[in-house]
Design an enzyme around this catalytic site. Structure first.
Site, mmCIF file in Angstrom:
data_model
loop_
_atom_site.group_PDB
_atom_site.id
_atom_site.type_symbol
_atom_site.label_atom_id
_atom_site.label_comp_id
_atom_site.label_asym_id
_atom_site.label_seq_id
_atom_site.Cartn_x
_atom_site.Cartn_y
_atom_site.Cartn_z
ATOM 1 N N CYS A 119 0.816 -1.226 0.000
ATOM 2 C CA CYS A 119 0.000 0.000 0.000
ATOM 3 C C CYS A 119 0.849 1.276 0.000
ATOM 4 C CB CYS A 119 -0.955 0.013 1.185
ATOM 5 S SG CYS A 119 -1.971 -1.466 1.271
ATOM 6 N N HIS A 121 -2.865 7.052 2.626
ATOM 7 C CA HIS A 121 -3.372 5.794 2.081
ATOM 8 C C HIS A 121 -4.772 5.549 2.630
ATOM 9 C CE1 HIS A 121 -4.030 1.719 1.070
ATOM 10 N NE2 HIS A 121 -3.833 1.261 2.286
ATOM 11 N N ASN A 154 -10.251 -0.138 0.135
ATOM 12 C CA ASN A 154 -8.786 -0.020 0.180
ATOM 13 C C ASN A 154 -8.230 -0.601 -1.126
ATOM 14 O OD1 ASN A 154 -6.056 -0.378 0.603
ATOM 15 N ND2 ASN A 154 -6.278 -1.182 2.679
HETATM 16 N N1 ACO Z 1 -18.652 -8.498 9.325
HETATM 17 C C1 ACO Z 1 -19.188 -8.744 10.541
HETATM 18 N N2 ACO Z 1 -18.440 -9.031 11.617
HETATM 19 C C2 ACO Z 1 -17.107 -9.067 11.470
HETATM 20 C C3 ACO Z 1 -16.490 -8.825 10.236
HETATM 21 C C4 ACO Z 1 -17.312 -8.529 9.132
HETATM 22 N N3 ACO Z 1 -16.825 -8.260 7.911
HETATM 23 N N4 ACO Z 1 -15.150 -8.927 10.396
HETATM 24 C C5 ACO Z 1 -14.934 -9.227 11.695
HETATM 25 N N5 ACO Z 1 -16.119 -9.330 12.336
HETATM 26 C C6 ACO Z 1 -16.356 -9.619 13.750
HETATM 27 C C7 ACO Z 1 -15.246 -10.444 14.342
HETATM 28 O O1 ACO Z 1 -15.450 -11.810 14.084
HETATM 29 C C8 ACO Z 1 -15.392 -10.116 15.818
HETATM 30 O O2 ACO Z 1 -16.452 -10.859 16.337
HETATM 31 P P1 ACO Z 1 -16.367 -11.488 17.824
HETATM 32 O O3 ACO Z 1 -16.238 -10.282 18.722
HETATM 33 O O4 ACO Z 1 -17.629 -12.214 17.947
HETATM 34 O O5 ACO Z 1 -15.129 -12.328 17.810
HETATM 35 C C9 ACO Z 1 -15.816 -8.651 15.797
HETATM 36 O O6 ACO Z 1 -16.322 -8.397 14.475
HETATM 37 C C10 ACO Z 1 -14.692 -7.697 16.078
HETATM 38 O O7 ACO Z 1 -13.541 -8.092 15.312
HETATM 39 P P2 ACO Z 1 -12.212 -7.272 15.370
HETATM 40 O O8 ACO Z 1 -11.226 -7.865 14.427
HETATM 41 O O9 ACO Z 1 -11.826 -7.112 16.793
HETATM 42 O O10 ACO Z 1 -12.729 -5.909 14.800
HETATM 43 P P3 ACO Z 1 -12.032 -4.515 14.860
HETATM 44 O O11 ACO Z 1 -12.869 -3.581 15.605
HETATM 45 O O12 ACO Z 1 -10.572 -4.611 15.200
HETATM 46 O O13 ACO Z 1 -12.128 -4.109 13.331
HETATM 47 C C11 ACO Z 1 -10.720 -3.923 11.411
HETATM 48 C C12 ACO Z 1 -11.447 -4.863 12.344
HETATM 49 C C13 ACO Z 1 -11.748 -3.038 10.706
HETATM 50 C C14 ACO Z 1 -9.950 -4.697 10.370
HETATM 51 C C15 ACO Z 1 -9.787 -3.061 12.288
HETATM 52 O O14 ACO Z 1 -8.913 -3.849 13.040
HETATM 53 C C16 ACO Z 1 -9.003 -2.115 11.497
HETATM 54 O O15 ACO Z 1 -9.487 -1.075 11.092
HETATM 55 N N6 ACO Z 1 -7.710 -2.418 11.251
HETATM 56 C C17 ACO Z 1 -6.864 -1.642 10.441
HETATM 57 C C18 ACO Z 1 -6.422 -2.472 9.376
HETATM 58 C C19 ACO Z 1 -6.929 -2.078 8.043
HETATM 59 O O16 ACO Z 1 -7.737 -1.227 7.796
HETATM 60 N N7 ACO Z 1 -6.330 -2.743 7.136
HETATM 61 C C20 ACO Z 1 -6.504 -2.514 5.770
HETATM 62 C C21 ACO Z 1 -5.342 -3.078 5.063
HETATM 63 S S1 ACO Z 1 -3.861 -2.568 5.733
HETATM 64 C C22 ACO Z 1 -3.350 -1.258 5.021
HETATM 65 O O17 ACO Z 1 -3.829 -0.921 3.998
HETATM 66 C C23 ACO Z 1 -2.256 -0.473 5.643
#
Ligand code: ACO
Length: 326
Positions: free
Chosen positions: A120, A253, A283
Site C-alpha cells: 500500500c 493511504h 482499500n
Molecule cells: N462483518 C461482521 N463481523 C465481522 C467482520 C465482518 N466483515 N469482520 C470481523 N467481524 C467480527 C469479528 O469476528 C469479531 O467478532 P467477535 O467479537 O464475535 O469475535 C468482531 O467483528 C470484532 O472483530 P475485530 O477484528 O476485533 O474488529 P475490529 O474492531 O478490530 O475491526 C478492522 C477490524 C476493521 C480490520 C480493524 O482492526 C481495522 O481497522 N484495522 C486496520 C487495518 C486495516 O484497515 N487494514 C486494511 C489493510 S492494511 C493497510 O492498507 C495499511
C-alpha cells in the site's frame, strides 16, 4: 546551474467494472455462508462500496487506462516518456514487470520501466524514486502508476479481510521543472513486522506453496499505521522547514476512515483537509493515493500553490510521505 525540481503535471484514474455496495456484497457472501452487514462494514471502516474487476481484466490494462488519463491531462505523448514506475502487489505475472506491459500498451517504447513492490506504500515509494531520478537530471519525464486487482488475492470466506479491499488504478505524470514541485520525500520499512499483513504464498515447481491469500492482524496494523503516518508526516514537513499548519490537503493511504481520522487528530490537521475516498473505493492498496489525488485535482479542491501531503503505509511493513507544492 539552476536546481531541477519535479512537478506533477497530470493525474489520472481508472476504476473497473461497477460499484458493489456493502449490501450487495453481504448478499453475495451470505450465499457462501459468510455473515457480514453494511452496518458492520461502515461503522468499523467507513467503506460503503468498492469496484471489483471482471476476471478478464488485467492490472496492466487498468494501469494503462489511468496512465492515458494522466498523459492527456499533462498534454504529454507516451512516446516522450523516459521512465515508467508501476507500484503493484497484484502484477499480471511474475515477470516481466507490469510496467513493461504498460509501456508496450501505451506505445512508450524505449522508456525505462520497472515495478515497485511496497504494497500500500508502493505509489509513494514510486513517486520518491522517480522524483530522485528527475532531480538528479537522469530523466525529464516520468509516469508513476499505482494499479491493483486486490480482489484476486482475497479469501472470500474470510470476512475480516474480504470486505475491506477494492480494485483500481491511479497515475501521475512528472516533469522536470524550474520551480517546486515535490518538496521532500521520506521512505521507511520495518521487515520485522512482515507477518501482520502479508500474502505469503509463492509459486514453486508449478504449484502455489503456502497461503495464496491476503492475511492481516487488523488491530496491529491499525496501531502501527497511525504512528508511522504521524512520524513520517512530521519528518517530511520538518525537512521542508514547514509547520503542520502549512498542509492544505492530507492524502493518506485510504485503508480505513478510523485510521485517517486518528492520523489527522494526532497530527492536528482538521478533518476538512483530509481527502477521503475509502468510502467509495475501499482499500485499493497502491492505487489508493493516486486515485484520491486525481479526484481532488479534478474536482478543484487541490489548487496551484497548495501543499499536498501524500502518505503511504502498508505491508512490509512500509511507509513514507511525499510533500508536493502544486
Ligand atoms: N462483518 C461482521 N463481523 C465481522 C467482520 C465482518 N466483515 N469482520 C470481523 N467481524 C467480527 C469479528 O469476528 C469479531 O467478532 P467477535 O467479537 O464475535 O469475535 C468482531 O467483528 C470484532 O472483530 P475485530 O477484528 O476485533 O474488529 P475490529 O474492531 O478490530 O475491526 C478492522 C477490524 C476493521 C480490520 C480493524 O482492526 C481495522 O481497522 N484495522 C486496520 C487495518 C486495516 O484497515 N487494514 C486494511 C489493510 S492494511 C493497510 O492498507 C495499511
Amino acid at each position: 546551474m539552476s536546481r531541477i525540481w519535479t512537478s506533477i503535471t497530470g493525474t489520472g484514474a481508472a476504476l473497473p467494472g461497477r460499484a458493489v455496495s456493502n449490501a450487495e456484497l453481504a448478499l453475495q457472501l451470505a450465499e457462501r455462508g459468510v455473515e457480514t452487514s453494511d452496518e458492520w462494514i461502515v461503522s468499523r471502516t467507513g467503506i460503503r462500496q468498492r469496484y471489483l474487476a471482471d476476471p478478464s481484466l488485467t492490472t496492466s490494462a487498468l494501469g494503462a487506462s489511468a496512465a492515458r488519463a494522466a498523459l492527456e491531462a499533462a498534454g504529454v505523448q507516451a512516446a516522450a516518456l523516459d521512465l515508467i514506475v508501476l507500484a503493484t502487489s497484484t502484477p499480471d505475472q511474475i515477470f516481466p514487470s507490469t510496467a513493461c506491459l504498460v509501456q508496450d500498451e501505451l506505445g512508450a517504447g524505449g522508456a525505462a520501466a520497472f515495478d515497485v513492490q511496497a504494497v500500500c506504500s508502493g505509489f509513494v515509494y514510486g513517486l520518491a524514486i522517480a522524483d530522485a531520478m528527475i532531480r538528479t537530471g537522469v530523466y525529464r519525464r516520468a509516469l508513476v502508476i499505482g494499479a491493483e486487482i486486490f480482489s484476486r488475492i482475497l479469501d472470500w470466506s474470510d470476512r475480516t479481510t474480504c470486505v475491506l479491499f477494492g480494485d483500481g488504478a491511479g497515475a501521475v505524470v512528472l516533469e522536470a521543472a524550474e520551480t517546486p514541485g515535490i518538496l521532500g520525500a521520506r521512505l521507511h520499512a520495518d521487515g520485522s513486522q512482515s507477518r501482520i499483513l502479508c500474502t505469503a504464498g509463492r509459486v514453486t515447481q508449478g504449484a502455489v506453496q503456502g497461503d495464496p491469500f491476503l492475511r492481516m492482524d487488523g488491530q496491529a496494523v491499525f496501531k502501527l499505521a497511525v504512528n508511522v503516518l504521524d512520524s513520517s508526516a512530521r519528518e517530511v514537513m520538518a525537512d521542508a522547514q514547514l509547520g503542520i499548519e502549512a498542509i492544505d490537503w492530507l492524502i493518506p493511504h485510504q485503508a480505513n476512515v478510523r485510521i485517517l481520522s486518528a492520523t489527522a487528530r494526532k497530527l492536528g490537521v482538521p478533518e476538512g483537509k483530509v481527502i477521503l475516498t475509502v468510502d467509495q473505493h475501499g482499500n485499493t492498496s497502491a492505487a489508493s493515493v493516486p486515485l484520491a489525488l486525481d479526484l481532488a485535482v479534478r474536482d478543484g479542491r487541490v489548487r496551484p500553490g497548495q501543499h499536498v501531503l501524500l502518505q503511504g503505509v502498508g505491508g512490509g511493513f512500509t511507509w513514507g510521505s511525499v510533500l508536493v507544492r502544486f
